[in-house]
Design an enzyme around this catalytic site. Structure first.
Site, PDB file in Angstrom:
ATOM      1  N   MET A   1      -1.163  -0.563   4.200  1.00  0.00           N
ATOM      2  CA  MET A   1      -1.728  -1.787   4.573  1.00  0.00           C
ATOM      3  C   MET A   1      -1.785  -2.770   3.556  1.00  0.00           C
ATOM      4  O   MET A   1      -2.317  -2.472   2.221  1.00  0.00           O
ATOM      5  CB  MET A   1      -3.005  -1.608   5.077  1.00  0.00           C
ATOM      6  CG  MET A   1      -3.879  -2.864   5.627  1.00  0.00           C
ATOM      7  SD  MET A   1      -3.090  -3.602   7.028  1.00  0.00           S
ATOM      8  CE  MET A   1      -4.032  -4.927   7.553  1.00  0.00           C
ATOM      9  N   CYS A   2      -1.478  -4.013   3.714  1.00  0.00           N
ATOM     10  CA  CYS A   2      -1.411  -5.038   2.450  1.00  0.00           C
ATOM     11  C   CYS A   2      -1.572  -6.411   3.053  1.00  0.00           C
ATOM     12  O   CYS A   2      -1.183  -6.731   4.099  1.00  0.00           O
ATOM     13  CB  CYS A   2      -0.126  -4.966   1.636  1.00  0.00           C
ATOM     14  SG  CYS A   2       0.217  -3.205   1.099  1.00  0.00           S
ATOM     15  N   GLY A   3      -1.790  -7.380   2.062  1.00  0.00           N
ATOM     16  CA  GLY A   3      -1.727  -8.656   2.201  1.00  0.00           C
ATOM     17  C   GLY A   3      -0.445  -9.052   1.359  1.00  0.00           C
ATOM     18  O   GLY A   3      -0.507  -9.113   0.179  1.00  0.00           O
TER      19      GLY A   3
END
Length: 610
Positions: A1-3
């Site tokens: 999960m990332c931005g």
């Protein structure tokens, strides 16, 4: 999960971004932040790739990931099937390795077609200087785009700004993969998007073009490629029963829960129920066991911290997720049940509101009136979802008394709502802007934050959930006719109309729900996971005839999501199996805090930053 973030500049002129961009992105990914720049002199283009990682899988892998030949990947996703990911491996590294071996567009499409799970990505392909990006088939991960002058920006989350230019954000349509020829763009000074659409039965290419044209940035052209991505789910079963549609058996019935349970028990659908239980249980297992390698190998049985939380109202969707999670999470670990409530008005204001909107309340169905809290004076946070949540907690405790179920009461006042909406939440909801987006966005943000109280030894104790994985029930209503509009469509157009409505629901879920909810939940450094939208679950439900999934000739609390209600009884659940659908904005009572004259589709002025 990332931005994840990408800025492509076709002009040597420096482009300055507003500071809130990186602040929002870093909140999504607190474990690692890096930038990588790619520049080409002739023709000129300048590309900045940035990634902010929330460590969720295997060993921490900083991004952007650059391979030996110069390809660069920023990845915001989880692989739950299709590609092999070992427990110690990180899926970002696995995807990067697979893409490194691709020499043609069809090979890249094959990689993404095979992945089961949510994803959004940007990929720089060194050979040929191409920029690829896109979202998964359902759009379970947020990706926004915008063009300002000769600058293309892609980002997981933006910021609402007054005026023009950078406020013109749109969600990237989840209709396929996009490719930009960087050298051609640099020579022409404009971006041309080459689109590789998903194959969808009954959904012609013209629909793909129409969807893209509504949200494509200005100064940008599109070309639909004949090469397509294979759909990860089977087509929707469009068959209609040979017999005529039956009228409602109990149009104004108020049957007791026991009588409704007898109706459920009499249905002979054991095979369908068993198979749905199997595929949904496996979907939950994949999502509650795909945790950081270090956590799985070193977590103490006595640390008391949950790794998984559930957005929990006590309704059938969240109850089933809790019951299935209980099967797959080690007994020593708690499960956090996140239950949000917005403070009810004081009695004087409520009486005034009741008089003012008497006609509206008169027309409410009797079963909705029963949802009202029994005592307005006992506790201002005893909203309908709090009451059903406590009842659901008791059912789960009866189901497994050895499990520690942390029922987190998250109480929100109007002052706190107004302050945090204006300062922060409005940026996450953007570019969506309706009253419904405001209500759901705010309710989910406070719920996902997980800060509230839990009851122990007949007293309240402050509590904040530590879980990084949050299960949500999105997708159940859309596939199993859970909304009141499905019942209306069935009454007017029968099974054929209901099938059309369900097809539309799943087709638009990326734009109505998923991008927004991903931005909202990930803001807390947590990851939303959607078991009801697992590819195997959707494929199975798509294969089942509509009359086996829902029987809208039966009353509310039974007919809608009938197959799921039968499954709940199969799992040993009780009263929750026959609770009617209640929308989050009404169950949490956030809708009561605002102007009751508003419609859900109205533009919401509260989301403006001024």
């Amino acid at each position: 999960m990332c931005g994840i973030f990408c800025l492509l500049n076709l002009s040597p002129t420096h482009f300055e971004l507003h500071k809130p961009f990186y602040e929002h992105l870093k909140r999504r990914g607190p474990n690692s932040s890096q930038d990588l720049t790619i520049t080409n002199a002739n023709p000129y283009f300048h590309c900045v790739l940035s990634s902010h990682v929330l460590h969720m899988r295997g060993r921490l892998t900083p991004q952007p990931v650059q391979d030996r030949t110069g390809n660069v990947l920023v990845w915001n996703g989880e692989i739950f099937g299709g590609l092999t990911v070992m427990p110690e491996q990180n899926d970002t590294a696995v995807v990067s390795q697979r893409l490194s071996s691709c020499n043609s567009p069809s090979e890249i499409l094959s990689v993404f077609s095979s992945i089961q799970g949510p994803w959004g990505f940007v990929y720089y392909q060194k050979a040929g200087d191409y920029l690829w990006f896109g979202r998964d088939f359902f759009g379970r991960r947020s990706l926004l785009w915008n063009i300002v002058a000769q600058v293309l920006i892609l980002t997981s989350v933006a910021a609402h700004t007054s005026g023009s230019g950078q406020s013109a954000w749109q969600e990237v349509p989840a209709v396929g993969l996009y490719r930009v020829d960087l050298k051609a763009a640099a020579e022409s000074g404009t971006v041309q998007l080459e689109v590789y659409p998903w194959t969808q039965a009954g959904n012609p290419v013209s629909t793909c073009i129409e969807t893209i044209s509504k949200s494509v940035p200005d100064n940008c052209t599109t070309l639909i490629n004949d090469t397509v991505l294979s759909s990860p789910v089977c087509p929707l079963n469009m068959s209609i029963p040979e017999t005529l549609n039956e009228p409602e058996i109990h149009p104004n019935s108020h049957l007791s829960a026991k009588e409704l349970e007898e109706i459920l028990a009499s249905k002979e659908k054991k095979e369908e129920v068993n198979y749905l239980t199997q595929v949904l249980s496996e979907a939950v297992r994949r999502r509650v066991q795909a945790l950081p390698f270090e956590f799985e190998s070193t977590s103490s049985p006595n640390n008391g911290h949950a790794s998984v939380a559930i957005l929990f109202s006590g309704g059938i969707d969240s109850m089933i997720l809790a019951a299935l999670a209980d099967r797959h999470i080690p007994a020593r670990q708690p499960i956090d049940l996140l239950n949000v409530a917005f403070k009810l008005q004081d009695p004087k204001k409520q009486k005034e509101s009741a008089r003012k909107h008497k006609k509206i309340h008169k027309n409410k169905p009797a079963d909705l009136k029963k949802d009202e809290p029994a005592s307005r004076t006992s506790c201002p946070f005893d909203v309908p979802d709090r009451i059903t949540g406590r009842a659901g907690l008791k059912e789960l405790q009866d189901l497994n008394p050895d499990r520690r179920w942390n029922f987190v009461e998250i109480n929100v006042t109007q002052e706190e709502l107004q302050e945090l909406r204006h300062e922060h939440i409005c940026h996450l909801v953007h570019p969506l802007d309706t009253v419904l987006d405001d209500s759901i966005g705010c309710a989910v943000w406070f719920a996902a934050r997980g800060t509230g109280v839990i009851r122990q030894d007949n007293s309240l104790h402050p509590f904040t959930s530590s879980a990084k994985v949050i299960l949500t029930g999105i997708g159940a209503d859309e596939q199993l006719a859970g909304y009141s509009r499905h019942r209306v469509r069935f009454k007017t157009s029968g099974h054929e109309g209901l099938i059309q409505e369900l097809a539309m629901e799943l087709g638009r879920i990326s734009t109505r729900n998923l991008g927004r909810d991903d931005r909202i939940i990930a803001d807390h450094g947590k990851e939303a996971r959607f078991p009801y939208l697992d590819e195997d679950v959707v494929s199975y439900l798509n294969s089942v005839p509509v009359w086996d999934k829902a029987d809208l000739s039966l009353p509310r609390g039974v007919g809608e999501k009938l197959l799921l209600r039968l499954m709940a009884k199969h799992l040993g659940l009780g009263q929750s199996a026959v609770l009617p659908k209640r929308a989050m904005q009404f169950g949490s009572r956030i809708a009561k805090m605002e102007d009751s004259h508003e419609k859900a589709s109205d533009k919401c002025t509260r989301l403006l930053t001024g």
